[in-house]
Design a protein around this motif. Sequence first.
Motif, PDB file in Angstrom:
ATOM      1  N   SER A 602       0.836  23.189  57.853  1.00 32.40           N
ATOM      2  CA  SER A 602      -0.097  22.067  57.686  1.00 32.40           C
ATOM      3  C   SER A 602      -0.284  21.382  59.030  1.00 32.40           C
ATOM      4  O   SER A 602       0.540  21.508  59.944  1.00 32.40           O
ATOM      5  CB  SER A 602       0.417  21.060  56.657  1.00 32.40           C
ATOM      6  N   HIS A 603      -1.352  20.621  59.143  1.00 31.02           N
ATOM      7  CA  HIS A 603      -1.624  19.913  60.389  1.00 31.02           C
ATOM      8  C   HIS A 603      -0.678  18.741  60.587  1.00 31.02           C
ATOM      9  O   HIS A 603      -0.400  18.357  61.723  1.00 31.02           O
ATOM     10  CB  HIS A 603      -3.085  19.460  60.410  1.00 31.02           C
ATOM     11  N   ARG A 604      -0.171  18.178  59.508  1.00 31.17           N
ATOM     12  CA  ARG A 604       0.787  17.093  59.653  1.00 31.17           C
ATOM     13  C   ARG A 604       2.073  17.603  60.279  1.00 31.17           C
ATOM     14  O   ARG A 604       2.685  16.935  61.100  1.00 31.17           O
ATOM     15  CB  ARG A 604       1.062  16.443  58.295  1.00 31.17           C
ATOM     16  N   ILE A 605       2.516  18.802  59.880  1.00 32.96           N
ATOM     17  CA  ILE A 605       3.681  19.404  60.521  1.00 32.96           C
ATOM     18  C   ILE A 605       3.395  19.639  61.998  1.00 32.96           C
ATOM     19  O   ILE A 605       4.234  19.377  62.871  1.00 32.96           O
ATOM     20  CB  ILE A 605       4.053  20.735  59.831  1.00 32.96           C
ATOM     21  N   ARG A 606       2.192  20.141  62.296  1.00 32.49           N
ATOM     22  CA  ARG A 606       1.826  20.368  63.701  1.00 32.49           C
ATOM     23  C   ARG A 606       1.928  19.091  64.515  1.00 32.49           C
ATOM     24  O   ARG A 606       2.486  19.071  65.621  1.00 32.49           O
ATOM     25  CB  ARG A 606       0.406  20.935  63.786  1.00 32.49           C
ATOM     26  N   LEU A 607       1.395  17.998  63.982  1.00 34.67           N
ATOM     27  CA  LEU A 607       1.423  16.736  64.710  1.00 34.67           C
ATOM     28  C   LEU A 607       2.849  16.253  64.948  1.00 34.67           C
ATOM     29  O   LEU A 607       3.182  15.751  66.029  1.00 34.67           O
ATOM     30  CB  LEU A 607       0.628  15.673  63.943  1.00 34.67           C
ATOM     31  N   LEU A 608       3.714  16.414  63.952  1.00 35.13           N
ATOM     32  CA  LEU A 608       5.106  16.006  64.110  1.00 35.13           C
ATOM     33  C   LEU A 608       5.805  16.834  65.186  1.00 35.13           C
ATOM     34  O   LEU A 608       6.593  16.311  65.982  1.00 35.13           O
ATOM     35  CB  LEU A 608       5.849  16.138  62.773  1.00 35.13           C
ATOM     36  N   VAL A 609       5.509  18.133  65.217  1.00 35.80           N
ATOM     37  CA  VAL A 609       6.100  18.992  66.244  1.00 35.80           C
ATOM     38  C   VAL A 609       5.607  18.588  67.622  1.00 35.80           C
ATOM     39  O   VAL A 609       6.387  18.459  68.577  1.00 35.80           O
ATOM     40  CB  VAL A 609       5.775  20.476  65.977  1.00 35.80           C
ATOM     41  N   GLU A 610       4.295  18.358  67.748  1.00 41.32           N
ATOM     42  CA  GLU A 610       3.730  18.033  69.052  1.00 41.32           C
ATOM     43  C   GLU A 610       4.241  16.700  69.578  1.00 41.32           C
ATOM     44  O   GLU A 610       4.337  16.501  70.789  1.00 41.32           O
ATOM     45  CB  GLU A 610       2.211  18.035  68.966  1.00 41.32           C
ATOM     46  N   GLN A 611       4.589  15.767  68.672  1.00 45.11           N
ATOM     47  CA  GLN A 611       5.165  14.500  69.112  1.00 45.11           C
ATOM     48  C   GLN A 611       6.562  14.710  69.693  1.00 45.11           C
ATOM     49  O   GLN A 611       6.952  14.069  70.667  1.00 45.11           O
ATOM     50  CB  GLN A 611       5.222  13.518  67.936  1.00 45.11           C
ATOM     51  N   LEU A 612       7.327  15.624  69.076  1.00 44.62           N
ATOM     52  CA  LEU A 612       8.681  15.901  69.551  1.00 44.62           C
ATOM     53  C   LEU A 612       8.684  16.824  70.762  1.00 44.62           C
ATOM     54  O   LEU A 612       9.474  16.649  71.691  1.00 44.62           O
ATOM     55  CB  LEU A 612       9.507  16.553  68.433  1.00 44.62           C
ATOM     56  N   ALA A 613       7.814  17.847  70.728  1.00 46.04           N
ATOM     57  CA  ALA A 613       7.827  18.897  71.749  1.00 46.04           C
ATOM     58  C   ALA A 613       6.420  19.105  72.279  1.00 46.04           C
ATOM     59  O   ALA A 613       5.715  20.024  71.849  1.00 46.04           O
ATOM     60  CB  ALA A 613       8.383  20.193  71.160  1.00 46.04           C
TER      61      ALA A 613
END
Length: 806
Positions: A602-613
């Motif tokens: 999902s795009h929400r998972i993508r956004l969470l990953v991009e915030q961390l990494a």
Amino acid sequence: MRREPLQKIWRNFIRLVYREVPNRPLKKRLQRREKVNPYELFLQREGNSTYEEDAQLENRWLFLTPPDGRLAAAARGEVANFLAEHPTAEIIYCDEDLYDAEKGRHTPYLKPGWSPELLLAYNYIRRPLAIQREVWKKLEGINPQMDEPAFWAFLLRAMEIGVNIAHLPKILMHKEQGEEEVQDRNLVQRQSQILQFYLQHQRIPASPIFSSYWAFPNQPIFHLRWPDTGPLVSILIPSKNNLRLLRACIRSLKKTRYHPYEIIVLDNASDDRATLDYLDQIKQESHIQVIRIPNIHDRFSFAYINNQGVNYAKGELLVFLNDDTEVISPDWLSQLVGYHQIEGVGMVGAKLLYRDRSIQHIGVAMNMYTGTFEGFPLHYYSGQKSRHPKLIPLTQASRNVGGVTAACCLISKKLFQTLGGFDEKSFPVSLNDMDLCIRVRKKGLRIVFASQAVLLHKESKSRKGLLELDEMVAFKQKYPQPDDPYYPANYSRIRAFQIAPVPKTKDPILAKKTPQVSFVESASETCLSWHQLKRALAKGKQWEVNSPSLQTDVLVGKGTVAIPLIKKAQAQDIPFIWYLDHLPRADHVPLYEAAFCLIAPSHRIRLLVEQLAPNAVVEVVKMAIETERDLPNISKAEARRQLGIQDGQIVSLLNDDPGGENLKAYLHRMTAGMACQYLELGNQDSLPKSTWKEQLAFRAADIFVNAAMHSTDMSYILQAMRFGLPIVSYVDIGVEEYVWEDVNARLVPTGNKRFLANKLEEMARNEAGREHAAEMSNKVFQLNTTFEGMVGRIHTVMMPAVLTKE
């Protein structure tokens, strides 16, 4: 057409570089490279020269680059691979970026597919350029003194003689960023003369007008001034009881310089007295008709109204125009008609602005993520300021696009009728214009956005609401992945015109046996049905699927259980792809950023990953389920009988987290006094775990309830929609991207079981609402990614990892 072996094509390439550069350090670097790279030819010239001497080169293909441009290590291999798939290409242009010692690579310049009308606005192709030596000879080569205006003339000449020009959407050149270039005072005049010569030679009745200057890549942008006379144009304006907007639209049309034109108001059975009086008044004018077209079958149909209106049009050309538009530029119609006169153009659209002069329409990208669903048209930069510097090439340059809105577009009457007009059956209200655009392009014709045809569009004033669900389903079924060559492939389909994350590819391997992929996953097999995925990937013999091992070309891991093998793959420099079936964790950041690519459901998972990494490469692959297998061929009543469910009971199928407060017991308290039956997926007492029993349960159920927390497994929700069940669910990470809230689903905050129980009770008691949600649920399911689409996306993500080597 017979393909040449890739290795043979590879040897055919040589880079042609002229060493006429004033920068001494750069000249020394070029001299060093000349000694070590046998595939670069450096030519030292004095004064003017011709192509004959260079034409003795034996290599079939030449790379043309500026002296300060560094070809990517993968350039030859990428072009060779491209030629194996596109053997008729004669000129191939690629993307580029800048580099310097401090920033490294930056400012990528990503180009659209071959776009003839954009090349009339400015030289968007530039270099690097791979060109067949025979074509290069036919075009009389490149003079070492050739500057950018002369190179633009070279490309216009190539277009004129019909050279097959193709775009390879990869960044294959890094241009050294030196001191800022000084704008040549004569540049605009010289390029204007070049364009004027081309237009005259092609007998295109237009003259170039300087529009604006684009700082990168240092280009003046031109538009064309067209004659204000031509064939009769019929302007069709549907309207109903919309006096204020219609009157403003008709009044603004008086600014139009182009003649002749007629106005046909398609009155959709207005019954407002003031509107009827106005219609009686304007139809007295010689160039205005008012045609009354009531709804068919008592249902509004934009497609039907316009199709009927075309029958009354006398013009050779048709303009479809909304009644909530107003003309801003007097030459708007001259622009539309003018670009339509260019050979190969089938349809032309206008620039539409909101009241505050922000962008409403400057063209449509045809295959984007639009909110919940993917693969639908999306307006470029809607709502952005039209004068923003980075939007200059999009707002000021007339160009080819995948589609234009019917709020203002021009097409010939003959072509419109040949195509059968707007599709009244599948797209009566919405998406009919996008369907028409796709059919125009399938005829081999281009669609143009005319940047100087400017109108105001008071969108949503005449008709409000979401796209029609039935029409979205029909569009998805007809065009699962609509083609759009003009939206740059390296731009994100999630965030329009933002750079998509690109895996760090090296030099492609040209000859490779069937690539091997090894999967490692948790025993629970959440997120994807991996055995189905493996079978699908191996079915086409494109992949050899192995058990978990490091003897592979690429490793695909899923879940935290894959971490040990992923770390071993990292140590051995084996590219690994990690499917995230867990919430992103800070302690995993080094692995996230070391991965060749991460896959998020999902795009929400993508956004969470991009915030961390921030340095991780993340691709979204929406989950899908295999639908080839037949659903249980039994009725709902028979399924309920086999599961021992009594008549009259409302059956809720539960997906609950193990442990914690039992949702089933909680729901019994909330729905006391109702005839309810609860089945729990995976609960041996309630429903023995077997595929057949689960399918029986989905067939027998009335409502699906998802109370799983912190899980990205959407398979049960997709299965429920496939069986046509309304959904009550926590707003788990990404759930809202798979269902349509208040249509087929009711979503509640994660962890609030009281709220969840209340929503379930509301749905259980509201029979009509429950039946409507059930009817919509399967339609929403059809809008989600197909299983074949998911497999294709994963293949696309994995393949670059295989085509790499040190």
